[in-house]
Every structure is written in structure tokens, then in C-alpha cells.
Design an enzyme around this catalytic site. Sequence first.
Site, PDB file in Angstrom:
ATOM      1  N   ASP A  50     102.114 -29.428  88.835  1.00  0.00           N
ATOM      2  CA  ASP A  50     101.234 -29.693  89.972  1.00  0.00           C
ATOM      3  C   ASP A  50      99.856 -30.101  89.459  1.00  0.00           C
ATOM      4  O   ASP A  50      99.033 -29.253  89.097  1.00  0.00           O
ATOM      5  CB  ASP A  50     101.141 -28.445  90.853  1.00  0.00           C
ATOM      6  CG  ASP A  50     100.414 -28.704  92.167  1.00  0.00           C
ATOM      7  OD1 ASP A  50      99.910 -29.829  92.353  1.00  0.00           O
ATOM      8  OD2 ASP A  50     100.349 -27.788  93.007  1.00  0.00           O
ATOM      9  N   ASP A  81      97.289 -35.753  92.981  1.00  0.00           N
ATOM     10  CA  ASP A  81      97.976 -34.506  93.337  1.00  0.00           C
ATOM     11  C   ASP A  81      99.486 -34.731  93.409  1.00  0.00           C
ATOM     12  O   ASP A  81      99.999 -35.295  94.379  1.00  0.00           O
ATOM     13  CB  ASP A  81      97.448 -33.988  94.675  1.00  0.00           C
ATOM     14  CG  ASP A  81      97.942 -32.587  95.000  1.00  0.00           C
ATOM     15  OD1 ASP A  81      98.732 -32.031  94.205  1.00  0.00           O
ATOM     16  OD2 ASP A  81      97.552 -32.050  96.047  1.00  0.00           O
TER      17      ASP A  81
END
Length: 527
Positions: A371, A166
Site C-alpha cells: 500500500d 495510492d
Amino acid sequence: MDGSLPPRESVKPKEEEEMEKPRPVHGVVVIAVPSEDGGESPWLGKERRIGEEEEERWRERRAVSMWRVAEALMLLALLAVAGHYCLYYHAAAAEGEGEEGRSSFLLPLYPKSRGGAAAGESATAGVRENSSSAVLPIRGNVFPDGQYYTSMYIGNPPKPYFLDVDTGSDLTWIQCDAPCTNCAKGPHPLYKPEKQNVIPPRDSYCQELQGNQNYGDNSKQCDYDITYADQSSSMGVLARDSMQLITADGEKENLDFVFGCGYDQQGNLLSSPANTDGILGLSNAAISLPTQLASQGIISNVFGHCIAADPSNGGYMFLGDDYIPRWGMTWVPIRNGPENLYSTEVQKVNYGDQQLSGRGKAGKLTQVIFDSGRSYTYLPHEDYTNLIASLKALSPSLLQDESDRTLPFCMKPNFPVRSVDDVKQLFKPLSLVFRKIWFILPRTFIIPPEDYLIISDKNNICLGVLDGTEIGHDSEIVIGDVSLRGKLVVYNNDEKHIGWVQSDCTKPQKQSEFPFLFKRVLQNQLL
């Protein structure tokens, strides 16, 4: 014969014979005289016309020559730019090699699967690259499980844990028994911290994460509580323990790092980590894993990931700068912001040759966030509605199927569809257009149809691009895993820029110092 000589005049010297022969005419002298009516002689007019034609041809040749000179200068400029990048990255690599103790670690990526890791598969399986690279894979898929994960060894003795990759998260955390209040069933037993591993509230990492909170005098632990955009959350304490990376030649390297020990997960985190044990935080915050390792002088503050376009494959990621290609990368600057996100700015978004942004926003820059913690890509509301309108008018053979709840927009074809390859030719690529370098060199992030379309369980064609208002980004673009596939993406926190290049993501390699294409152009054009 009387021996007398012939008469003298009967013998002529050779020179005299040559002089008597008629000589050819080698030229014409034109004398221009006025005509009877006082006009110009036709001979003179013809001569001028010939001169004018010769001058016109000379001008044309001069114009062509000037264009060739301009093309040559442009070619030399482009070669100089290419040489600059080659030398720049060569010098940067040489400088990094000279810094004692710095290295790079290679981590394969795993796609999530409904059945978890393959039977008998080791958590440490990975690519064997060279003697200085740690080997850990990345796995995952966008649909139906979402996100990609890698494996890491944490604790003493070290134990394996699967972590979602992440780039939008600051803190790395794993589920732990402290004891656990709410934990999802992960693939490995819960991490159990020792008392001496729990971080006190006065620690610098605690201050960086939580700010100057007023802890009581009797408090002996640093608590954290993180809420994500989908309103899921993780609560726990900070711990410090060793993380073990294994080099390609089998050597083990133990690194000290700070992470979260999550004992209370809420929302989607109770179900989504079915194949993982937590989250690997890769933002540019001080507490993220790359920044922690860089602050210890172990790596440069650089990392990258490469997610394979083929859903059956995973990919890889690396920590450090040894695997940055020195040719072919497109770089854009990282935009400074308070949220530690990897964001930059784009001029416009196109679907094919159609600009999705309204005319009133022409020239206005839009924030773009990279992201890897998002499964899908999100567009600003106006761009999203314009894209939906374009897709609805695409073909009479594709009609919206509102009964398919796989994603917000799905289309039912009137012909059999087994994969995206059967329909990608009906769609156009999405392109994010950035500012040009020196106003001439384009920079574009291209998302082909296979990187934004999903085939649902009903064999419908669903759009893997969503409305940003759903996650609180109604005016920003968020690029998720679905559109990061098939690209090597590099996050360089030292130089403050993000780069990407097309790749099959099958095997990482160090690029040659002098690109083959550059060599060939140099040979053909200069040598």
C-alpha cells in the site's frame, strides 16, 4: 701377410652377442604357498590389502564424480529456469509490442516537502526516456510529510494537478469547485467540471463504485462518499474528462477517464494534501486508472513504482509493461479478495534470524498488503510487540524516550546521531519470507534498517513500523512507503502477481533481453 682369412670361430654374429648378454628382469612372479601353520602367505595378504585400498580409492572417485554430475544437473536446471524467465518476458514483451495501440507511460515521482514544489519547477518536469514514454515525476518523503505524489494534466484545456500515489485506493479524485464545501488549500486552483462531464447514476462506473443504489428519477449525477482507514473522507460526484500525457519527444496524447470531483473533504484530508490536489487510485478495481486505460486498449494492465532510498530524491512510476526488468525480479501471486487490494501471503516474518511470529502460528500464512498510500509499515500485534521487545534489549546506549511523540516507539542514543547511517549497523534487517519456488528457490522481501528507521526532530531513532491494530489490520502486514524505498515494485494485474527488485530508482530503463550474468555463467560452466 699371406692374405689368409682369420679363423672362422673368431668372428661372432651380432645376434649371438646379444643373446649371450644377461637380460634385465621385467617382472616378478609371486607364488603363494601355505605357511607352515596352515595360515595365509604374507605375500597374498599384502596383495589383498593393496587391492582393497585401490577399491576404496575408486569408490571415493566415483562418489566425487556423482556429486559433480549432481552439481552439473543442478546448474543446468537453474540455467533452464533463468532461460525460461528470459524467454517468457521476451515473448510477453514481443506480444505486447505487436498489439496495436498499446504503449507505456513514464511518470516521475515527487517527494513532498514543507515548502511544496521547488520554485520555478514545472509540473511536467520528468525523465526523458524514449519517444513512446510519457514523462511525469513522483515526489514525496516519508517523514515529516508522508507519501509521494505525481503530476497529471486533467481537463480541457488541460491543467496540472498533483496527486498522491495510492495503490490502496480505487478512485482517482481531485478537489473541485462544484461548489466546494470543505477543501484543503492545494498547490493549484480547484477543478471546475462542466455539466456535460458529470456522470449520471446509470453509468457502469457509477454502478461499479457505488452498487445498485436507488437514485431518484430526477437525479442527474453519480455521488460518491469514500471513508479511509484513518476515518478521513472525501465526498463528491463522478466526472468524465480528458487526461493528457506528454511523450518524451513532446507529443501530447489525450486519454478519456473517469474520476472523482471532491467537494467535501473531512479529517486528515483537509490538511495532508497541503502539497497535493487529490489521490491517484491504482488498485485493481475496474474504476482505477490502470484498469480504465487497459480496458481502452491503451496499456497492458500493469504499472510499477520505484521510490528512491535517498530522501532528497523522488523516483518514478510507469503505466504499461515496457519497463519491467526481465531479470532479477522476485514474483509472488496476488491473493484474490473483495477489497481490490494488492495482497499476497507470507510464511513468516524475521528480525535478523529471530522469528517474530509465535510458535503457535508456525506454518500459518499471513496476509501482506502493498500500500503506497501508507507512510509507514504495519505488523500484526504479536509480531509488533516481539519486535519492540527485541529492540529494547538491543543496546544499553539506546533507551526508549516516551517524551518523543514523533512515532509510537522512539529511542534516545547517548551519542550524536545525524542520520540513519550513523546507527543502522546496530540493527538487523526485517525479512518477509514467502514460499519457495519448486521448494528450492527462496523468495524474500528484505527491509534493511534504513528502510524502517526514522530520525526525529529530536535526533532520536524512531521505529517506522507500527502496530496494525491502529488501522484495523491487527492480523495483516501492510507495507508502506518507508519500506518500499530502494525497490522497483511492479503490479501485474494481467498475470495476477507482484514483483520487486533492488534499485537506486534514478533512471528507468528497458532491460536487456539476455542478462549479462546469465551469459557469463553459461560461458564459464558450459562453453
